[in-house]
Scaffold this motif. Structure first.
Motif, PDB file in Angstrom:
ATOM      1  N   ASN A  67       0.757  -1.241  -0.070  1.00 26.29           N
ATOM      2  CA  ASN A  67      -0.069  -0.081   0.006  1.00 26.29           C
ATOM      3  C   ASN A  67       0.785   1.570   0.291  1.00 26.29           C
ATOM      4  N   VAL A  68       2.031   1.230   0.706  1.00 26.14           N
ATOM      5  CA  VAL A  68       2.694   2.373   0.578  1.00 26.14           C
ATOM      6  C   VAL A  68       3.416   2.608  -0.557  1.00 26.14           C
ATOM      7  N   VAL A  69       3.939   1.624  -1.401  1.00 24.28           N
ATOM      8  CA  VAL A  69       4.345   1.945  -2.595  1.00 24.28           C
ATOM      9  C   VAL A  69       3.199   2.319  -3.626  1.00 24.28           C
ATOM     10  N   ILE A  70       2.221   1.878  -3.727  1.00 25.27           N
ATOM     11  CA  ILE A  70       0.985   2.309  -4.392  1.00 25.27           C
ATOM     12  C   ILE A  70       0.739   3.868  -4.102  1.00 25.27           C
ATOM     13  N   GLN A  71       0.792   4.316  -2.841  1.00 31.83           N
ATOM     14  CA  GLN A  71       0.634   5.645  -2.689  1.00 31.83           C
ATOM     15  C   GLN A  71       1.655   6.549  -3.073  1.00 31.83           C
ATOM     16  N   ALA A  72       2.907   6.115  -2.988  1.00 33.05           N
ATOM     17  CA  ALA A  72       4.031   7.000  -3.169  1.00 33.05           C
ATOM     18  C   ALA A  72       3.954   7.077  -4.951  1.00 33.05           C
ATOM     19  N   LEU A  73       3.890   6.010  -5.553  1.00 24.63           N
ATOM     20  CA  LEU A  73       3.841   6.029  -7.106  1.00 24.63           C
ATOM     21  C   LEU A  73       2.524   6.778  -7.337  1.00 24.63           C
ATOM     22  N   TRP A  74       1.397   6.696  -6.812  1.00 26.76           N
ATOM     23  CA  TRP A  74       0.255   7.408  -7.393  1.00 26.76           C
ATOM     24  C   TRP A  74       0.559   8.917  -7.210  1.00 26.76           C
ATOM     25  N   HIS A  75       1.229   9.118  -6.183  1.00 28.02           N
ATOM     26  CA  HIS A  75       1.513  10.797  -6.133  1.00 28.02           C
ATOM     27  C   HIS A  75       2.314  11.412  -7.205  1.00 28.02           C
ATOM     28  N   VAL A  76       3.222  10.489  -7.805  1.00 26.69           N
ATOM     29  CA  VAL A  76       4.078  11.115  -8.892  1.00 26.69           C
ATOM     30  C   VAL A  76       3.236  11.153 -10.292  1.00 26.69           C
ATOM     31  N   SER A  77       2.605  12.153 -10.408  1.00 25.30           N
ATOM     32  CA  SER A  77       1.880  12.457 -11.572  1.00 25.30           C
ATOM     33  C   SER A  77       2.089  11.933 -12.745  1.00 25.30           C
ATOM     34  N   SER A  78       3.162  12.143 -13.289  1.00 27.91           N
ATOM     35  CA  SER A  78       3.746  11.574 -14.672  1.00 27.91           C
ATOM     36  C   SER A  78       3.699   9.926 -14.727  1.00 27.91           C
ATOM     37  N   PHE A  79       3.959   9.395 -13.503  1.00 28.98           N
ATOM     38  CA  PHE A  79       3.902   7.882 -13.499  1.00 28.98           C
ATOM     39  C   PHE A  79       2.555   7.511 -13.692  1.00 28.98           C
ATOM     40  N   ARG A  80       1.801   8.238 -12.884  1.00 31.83           N
ATOM     41  CA  ARG A  80       0.361   7.835 -12.685  1.00 31.83           C
ATOM     42  C   ARG A  80      -0.192   7.983 -13.996  1.00 31.83           C
ATOM     43  N   ASP A  81      -0.248   9.218 -14.722  1.00 33.60           N
ATOM     44  CA  ASP A  81      -0.852   9.223 -16.086  1.00 33.60           C
ATOM     45  C   ASP A  81      -0.146   8.370 -17.212  1.00 33.60           C
ATOM     46  N   ALA A  82       0.995   8.055 -16.910  1.00 39.92           N
ATOM     47  CA  ALA A  82       1.573   6.953 -17.911  1.00 39.92           C
ATOM     48  C   ALA A  82       1.088   5.613 -17.673  1.00 39.92           C
ATOM     49  N   VAL A  83       0.819   5.208 -16.390  1.00 39.53           N
ATOM     50  CA  VAL A  83       0.075   3.764 -16.259  1.00 39.53           C
ATOM     51  C   VAL A  83      -1.080   3.860 -16.608  1.00 39.53           C
ATOM     52  N   LEU A  84      -1.904   4.994 -16.513  1.00 36.43           N
ATOM     53  CA  LEU A  84      -3.434   4.971 -16.954  1.00 36.43           C
ATOM     54  C   LEU A  84      -3.749   4.905 -18.402  1.00 36.43           C
ATOM     55  N   SER A  85      -2.557   5.509 -19.083  1.00 39.18           N
ATOM     56  CA  SER A  85      -2.804   5.750 -20.561  1.00 39.18           C
ATOM     57  C   SER A  85      -1.974   4.272 -21.159  1.00 39.18           C
ATOM     58  N   SER A  86      -1.665   3.394 -20.186  1.00 42.29           N
ATOM     59  CA  SER A  86      -0.947   2.457 -21.007  1.00 42.29           C
ATOM     60  C   SER A  86      -2.006   1.128 -21.440  1.00 42.29           C
ATOM     61  N   HIS A  87      -1.608   0.397 -22.451  1.00 39.49           N
ATOM     62  CA  HIS A  87      -2.809  -0.362 -22.820  1.00 39.49           C
ATOM     63  C   HIS A  87      -2.230  -1.838 -22.876  1.00 39.49           C
ATOM     64  N   GLY A  88      -3.252  -2.806 -22.697  1.00 38.10           N
ATOM     65  CA  GLY A  88      -2.734  -4.350 -22.451  1.00 38.10           C
ATOM     66  C   GLY A  88      -3.690  -4.981 -21.367  1.00 38.10           C
ATOM     67  N   ASP A  89      -3.632  -6.166 -21.424  1.00 31.66           N
ATOM     68  CA  ASP A  89      -4.399  -7.097 -20.519  1.00 31.66           C
ATOM     69  C   ASP A  89      -3.526  -7.851 -19.414  1.00 31.66           C
ATOM     70  N   ASP A  90      -2.337  -7.562 -19.202  1.00 33.09           N
ATOM     71  CA  ASP A  90      -1.462  -7.848 -18.194  1.00 33.09           C
ATOM     72  C   ASP A  90      -2.274  -7.664 -16.937  1.00 33.09           C
ATOM     73  N   GLN A  91      -2.133  -8.797 -16.115  1.00 34.03           N
ATOM     74  CA  GLN A  91      -3.042  -8.750 -14.944  1.00 34.03           C
ATOM     75  C   GLN A  91      -2.535  -7.615 -13.842  1.00 34.03           C
ATOM     76  N   LEU A  92      -1.109  -7.570 -13.616  1.00 32.79           N
ATOM     77  CA  LEU A  92      -0.569  -6.631 -12.757  1.00 32.79           C
ATOM     78  C   LEU A  92      -0.795  -5.219 -13.208  1.00 32.79           C
ATOM     79  N   LEU A  93      -0.653  -4.780 -14.517  1.00 35.93           N
ATOM     80  CA  LEU A  93      -1.090  -3.624 -15.215  1.00 35.93           C
ATOM     81  C   LEU A  93      -2.357  -3.083 -14.848  1.00 35.93           C
ATOM     82  N   VAL A  94      -3.658  -4.063 -15.224  1.00 39.35           N
ATOM     83  CA  VAL A  94      -5.003  -3.814 -15.031  1.00 39.35           C
ATOM     84  C   VAL A  94      -5.165  -3.613 -13.578  1.00 39.35           C
ATOM     85  N   ALA A  95      -4.463  -4.479 -12.645  1.00 38.16           N
ATOM     86  CA  ALA A  95      -4.906  -4.114 -11.228  1.00 38.16           C
ATOM     87  C   ALA A  95      -4.420  -2.782 -10.878  1.00 38.16           C
TER      88      ALA A  95
END
Length: 224
Positions: A67-95
């Motif tokens: 949870n602390v890793v998720i919170q830290a990464l979510w607060h990096v806006s450039s990382f958050r935006d890049a993850v949300l704009s990524s495409h694919g059905d990988d289980q980890l990415l989708v989660a």
């Protein structure tokens, strides 16, 4: 907040030079303290409870490290935006996209605090290549989870993980030997090396601890 215990010899030296301004350990934060009151803190806490989003950590699941890793990464806006704009059905990415999307919901659109589950990501991480280190319902290390998560996302969200990836060029002492670059997300430094650079600027300190190992002489890497 960065106090460090000094060896006896250093402590004695520091005490002898106390009047001359000698310091031991890392320098204090370069931030001017802002006076506040208990009432102000309590008001902020009440406001946070009214519209905050929190990640669940049910008893016995031991999700705090993730949870602390998720919170830290979510607060990096450039990382958050890049993850949300990524495409694919990988289980980890989708989660991870699902969690980021939940955390990004406008708080004013919902009443009361929001509880968000990280279970899907925990399950996905447990089945990834590094899965044996992150078994369900067992404690794990947050730094190792950060590294494993980024490594697993390299092929599906490379634009996001590249924000944290850097290369170390291992320069050998033998002139005839070829330099070997290698990428990494986490750099581990010896405490002894950190003590030596307590008063240096961060970039110089990073280069020093990066060239110091516990086994043998410095490797003299070039950072990029």
């Amino acid at each position: 907040p960065f106090a460090m215990d000094a060896p006896d010899a250093e402590r004695a030296s520091a005490e002898d030079g106390a009047d001359s301004g000698t310091r031991v350990g890392l320098p204090p934060p370069r931030v001017t303290p802002v006076p506040t009151s208990l009432a102000a803190v309590m008001r902020e806490q009440r406001q946070g409870r009214e519209d905050a989003a929190g990640i669940l950590n049910p008893r016995g699941e031991y999700n705090c490290f993730l949870n602390v890793v998720i919170q830290a990464l979510w607060h990096v806006s450039s990382f958050r935006d890049a993850v949300l704009s990524s495409h694919g059905d990988d289980q980890l990415l989708v989660a991870l996209q699902g969690i980021f999307a939940d955390l990004s919901v406008d708080a004013s659109a919902e009443a009361g605090p929001r509880a968000i589950s990280s279970k899907a990501l925990r399950v996905a991480l447990s089945t990834a290549e590094a899965g044996p280190s992150f078994k369900l319902d067992e404690m794990a290390d947050a730094v190792e989870a950060f590294q494993a998560l980024l490594e697993a996302l390299k092929t599906t969200a490379g634009g996001a993980t590249s924000l944290f990836e850097w290369s170390t060029l291992d320069v050998p002492h033998e002139a005839a030997a070829a330099s070997q670059p290698y990428p990494q997300f986490v750099h581990y430094a010896a405490v002894a090396a950190l003590r030596e650079v307590a008063q240096q600027p961060f970039d110089e300190a990073l280069r020093h601890v990066s060239s110091t190992t516990d086994a043998g002489p410095p490797r003299r890497p070039s950072l990029s």
